[in-house]
Design a protein around this motif. Sequence first.
Motif, short mmCIF file in Angstrom:
data_model
loop_
_atom_site.label_atom_id
_atom_site.label_comp_id
_atom_site.label_asym_id
_atom_site.label_seq_id
_atom_site.Cartn_x
_atom_site.Cartn_y
_atom_site.Cartn_z
N UNK A 183 0.89 -1.21 0.04
CA UNK A 183 0.13 -0.06 -0.05
C UNK A 183 0.88 1.30 -0.17
N UNK A 184 1.79 1.39 0.97
CA UNK A 184 2.62 2.82 1.11
C UNK A 184 3.27 2.78 -0.35
N UNK A 185 3.85 1.89 -0.77
CA UNK A 185 4.92 1.91 -2.17
C UNK A 185 3.68 2.30 -3.28
N UNK A 186 2.71 1.85 -3.21
CA UNK A 186 1.80 2.17 -4.44
C UNK A 186 1.39 3.46 -4.23
N UNK A 187 0.83 3.97 -3.06
CA UNK A 187 0.39 5.17 -2.96
C UNK A 187 1.29 6.33 -3.32
N UNK A 188 2.62 6.11 -2.82
CA UNK A 188 3.70 6.80 -3.08
C UNK A 188 4.12 6.82 -4.72
N UNK A 189 4.16 5.68 -5.20
CA UNK A 189 4.14 5.59 -6.78
C UNK A 189 3.25 6.59 -7.62
N UNK A 190 2.16 6.39 -7.14
CA UNK A 190 0.98 7.21 -7.61
C UNK A 190 1.14 8.73 -7.42
N UNK A 191 1.74 9.21 -6.43
CA UNK A 191 1.98 10.59 -6.20
C UNK A 191 3.16 11.14 -7.08
N UNK A 192 4.20 10.02 -6.74
CA UNK A 192 5.30 10.43 -7.84
C UNK A 192 4.99 10.55 -9.39
N UNK A 207 10.06 5.14 -5.97
CA UNK A 207 9.73 4.64 -4.58
C UNK A 207 10.91 5.38 -3.64
N UNK A 208 11.03 6.47 -3.49
CA UNK A 208 11.93 7.28 -2.72
C UNK A 208 11.92 6.95 -1.31
N UNK A 209 10.96 6.72 -0.63
CA UNK A 209 10.83 6.75 0.80
C UNK A 209 10.31 5.16 1.28
N UNK A 210 9.27 4.88 0.74
CA UNK A 210 8.47 3.58 1.30
C UNK A 210 8.98 2.37 1.06
N UNK A 211 10.10 2.16 0.30
CA UNK A 211 10.49 0.79 0.27
C UNK A 211 10.99 0.14 1.45
N UNK A 212 11.46 0.92 2.41
CA UNK A 212 11.85 0.36 3.71
C UNK A 212 10.63 0.12 4.49
N UNK A 213 9.41 0.42 4.36
CA UNK A 213 8.14 0.23 5.02
C UNK A 213 7.34 -1.02 4.31
N UNK A 214 8.01 -1.59 2.93
CA UNK A 214 7.29 -2.40 2.20
C UNK A 214 8.00 -3.80 2.60
N UNK A 215 7.54 -4.56 3.13
CA UNK A 215 8.08 -5.79 3.71
C UNK A 215 8.83 -6.55 2.48
N UNK A 216 7.94 -6.66 1.42
CA UNK A 216 8.27 -7.52 0.09
C UNK A 216 9.63 -6.63 -0.36
N UNK A 217 9.59 -5.53 -0.59
CA UNK A 217 10.40 -4.92 -1.43
C UNK A 217 11.80 -4.76 -0.28
N UNK A 218 11.58 -4.59 1.01
CA UNK A 218 12.80 -4.12 1.58
C UNK A 218 13.42 -5.72 1.89
#
Lengths: 577, 297
Positions: A183-192, A207-218
Motif C-alpha cells: 500500500x505505502x509504495x503504491x500510494x507513493x508511486x501514484x504521487x510520484x 519509491x524514494x521513501x516507502x521501500x523500507x516500510x514495504x516488507x516484500x521490497x525491503x
Amino acid sequence: MQSKTSYFSFALFKKTVGRYMPLWAAYLLVWFLLLPMPLITNLSFQNPGAGDQIIFYICSVAVKGGVVVLSLFSPLAAMAVFGGFCSQRSAAALCSLPVKREGLFLSCYSAAMGTMTACNLIILLPTLLICCLFHRISPAPALLWFLVVTLLGLAFFGIASFAFSTTGNILAIPAVYALLNAGPIAIEALLVLICYAVSYGYSADLFPITDRITPVVDLMMRVNYNYEGVGRMIVGWRALAGWALVGLLLSAAALLLFRRRQMETASDVAAIKVFKPVFRVLAAICGTGCGYIVFIIFWLQGSLSDALRPGYLTAMLALCCFGMAAGWFCGEMMIKKTLKVFSLKGFVKVFCMAAAFCAAVVLVYLDPMGIERRLPEAKDIEWVRVTSYDGWCELHEEENIALVLELNRSVVDNKVTNLQGDYRNYITFLYRTSEGTVRKSYLVSEDSPNNQQTVEILNLPESVYSRNAPSFEVKDGDIITCNIITYRSNESGEALTSHYEADRSEAYDLWKNGILPDLREGNMGFVEDQYVSDGLLSVDIEMEFCDPVSGDTRYIVYPVLPEASNTIAWLQGAGII
Amino acid sequence: MISMTDVVKSFDGFRALDGLNMDVPDGSVYGLVGPNGAGKSTALRHITGVLRQDSGSVQVLGQEVFENPGVKSCIACIPDEVYFFPSASGREMKNFYKGIYPGFSEQRYQRLGEALQVDDRLPMRKLSRGMQKQVAFRIALSLMPKLLVLDEPVDGLDPVMRRQIMSLVMEDVLERGLTVVISSHNLRELEDVCDHVGIMNHGRVILERSLSDLQDNIAKVLVAMPQGQLLPQGLEILHESSTGRLRTLIVRGDREAIAERLAAAGPQFMDIVPLTLEEIFIYELGGADYAVKDIVL
C-alpha cells in the motif's frame, strides 16, 4: 466452572491442521521441489566447485525463494485457518464454544505457524542428510535456510493475521494483506507519477521513501547471499529479524483486535468500525490510481510527460476524479453490502475529496511558489551529470557547471515552447551538492534551442573525457580486451573489414599514447552528430576496462576521427592502417 | 438459569435488542416466540455468548456468559442452520466437541445412537437437513448441558422424528433438570412442550409468563346478546368479530371474572374457551401494533 480449554483448544488446533492438510501438503511440495529435489538431482555433480555452488544455491533459495513462497503462502494460510470467523454461521458455531477469544485465535494461529514450521523441519532433515552425506558440505547453509524461512514465516503470517483481524470477509484478507505489503509504495508511486506529469522538471525515484516500510521490497533488497565464509553466507539479518519482530507485534495486535471484535461483523469487509472510513479512503485512492492508469494508457499511450499539456491535464483530473468517486462508492457498497449508496451526503464527501485533489494538482501545475525554477546554487554543486538522447557527461569544473545551470534555466524559461510539438528530446540534470542530490528531468521540443546548447555542453573537453574515460586511473593490465576494427572502401565501393586484437600491453600503450591524449585535447569522443568520416576509411576501437578495486568492468567504443592525430599515429606506427 | 436485564444491541444503528428483559427459571422449558425480526435469534446468540451486548447484562447460572468458558461449557446450542466443518462426518464432529466440552458423555452418545439412527460415519454434507439436525441433537445432548438453546429446532424433521427428539429432550428435563430455551414459529408444538413463554417484539419481551398463567389470563368468549343490549363496561377486549348476532371476543382478564360480568348482562348464549398459544401470540401482538387484527380465526 473454568473449562480446561479456555485459552488454547487442542481440539480446535488439531481440527484446523487436519482440515487444511492439502494446503500444508502443497507448501511442503513447493519447498521439496525447491530444495531437496535439486540437491538430489545434482548428486552426480561432483566437480571441485560443486560444494560452493550448492551452498550458494541453498542460500539463494532461502532469501529469494523464501520471500516469494512465504509472502504468497501466508495469506492463503490465514484465509484457511481464520476463514471460520468470516461467515455468520461458522463464526457463531466457533464463538459459542467454551473457549476464550484468545484461545480461538491462538489455536488457529498456532495451527498455521506450527504446521509451517513442521513442514520446514521435514524439508530440513533430507536437506541436511544430502548436504552432509553426499555433497560433504557443512550443515550451516541448510540450518540457515531453516532460520530464514522461519523468520520470514513469522513476518508474513503476522501481517496476514493482522489483515484478518481488520476484516470479516475471507476474500478481503488477501486484499488487505496486499495493501499492508504494498500500500505505502503504491500510494507513493501514484504521487510520484502524478508529480511527473504536472510538475515540469520533477524527477525522482519511483519509491524514494516507502521501500523500507514495504516488507516484500525491503526484504528483497536488503537480505542477500554471498560467498564470504560460513558466517556471512546470508547478509541482512537485521532486516529479517526486524520484520519477524514486526510480524510478531502485528500478530499480538491482531489478537487484541480479535478479542474486541463484534462477531456480527463476520462477512463484513471492515470488521472494526474505525477501519470503515479508512477502507473508503483507500478504495478512493485505488480508484484514483485506476483512473490515472486509464489516462496514461488511452491518452498518453504510455508517455508520461505528455500530461503537461493543459488539455491533457483536464482529462487527467477528470479521469482521476471519476476513479476516485467510483472507488469511494465501491468501498461504500462493500461496507454496506448494498448498491443503494448514492446519497447526497456521499456525493458531498466525494466532491470534497475530488476538489482537494484537483486543487493540489493544479497548485503543483501552476507552481506559484516557483519550485520549478528552483535550482541548486553554483557554489554548492560538487558535480553535475547531464543526460540526453545524444549522450551524457559528468562535469566538475566551475565554469562548466555554470554553463549547465544556464542551460537548465533556459529549459525552464522555454517551458511553454518546449511543450509544443510531437517529437521531443529529453534532458536530465543530476546535481550533486553538499546536501545530497537534486534531479531534474525535462522534455524539450525538437526545434528548441536548448537541444543545440545541450550538444555543446556534451562536447566540452571535460564532457568528452568524462564520457569516454573510465572513472579510475588506467594502469597497465586494466584493459582486459582491445579490438581494433578497420572499415575500408575500395574504388568499386566494396567494404573491406579487418580486425586486430591487441594484447594487454599493446592496449595500454594505445590508451596512454593515443586515445588518452586525444580525449584530453578534444580530438575524439564527441557525441554522435559531431562524428565526421572521410567515407573511405573508418576505425573503431573497442576497449573493456576493469576497475582493479571494485572489479567492475566498463566497455567503451572509440570511433577514430580524422582529428585524432595521436591515435592515428599509433595505429600507423603499429601498421594497422 | 438465565437473566437478561436491559440488554441493548445495535447493528449499524438498528436496535435489534432494545432494553430486553428476560428471565428463564431453572429446569423450565421456555418458548421464545415473536414475529420475524423481533430479535429472537439475536437474544439467543447473547445467551450462548456469541455476541456481546452494547449495554445491560446477560447472565447464565448467575454469571456473565460472554467470554466465560466455564458457563459456556454448560450450554449446548442448536441453531436454525446447523454448522459443520465441510467434509467432516458426524463422528469427527463428535470427536471435535468431545475434545472441547469437558462434560461430554460417550456413553450417552452411544445410547442416543440407538434412538437417532443416522450413520455418523457419513460426511455431513451428504446428509439431508433433517438428518443433520438429528446428528446435531445427538451431539448436543451428549454434551450433558445444563442449558439447551434451540433455534427453530425441528425444522426439517419428519413428524415422528420431531416427537422422538422432543421426548429425548423432555427426558433430560425430567431426569437432569435441563433448562431449555426454544425459539420457534411452530406454536402448536411449543404449546406441547413449553411451560414458560416469552413473546418478543421490536427487541423486547412484551409478555413473559408460565403458559398456564398466560392461558388463564386471556379468554375467547362466544356470546350472543339480546337485541339492543350492549356488552358490559370494563372488559379488556383485545379483539372482536361477529357472525350474525354471535360475537367472538378475545378478552384479557381472569376467566371467571369475565364470565360473571357477561352473565350479569343476560346473554342469550355464552361460552368461554381457552386460547391456544398461537391465538395468544396473535392477539397479544395485535395489541402491540402488529398487523394481525383482520385475521379471522
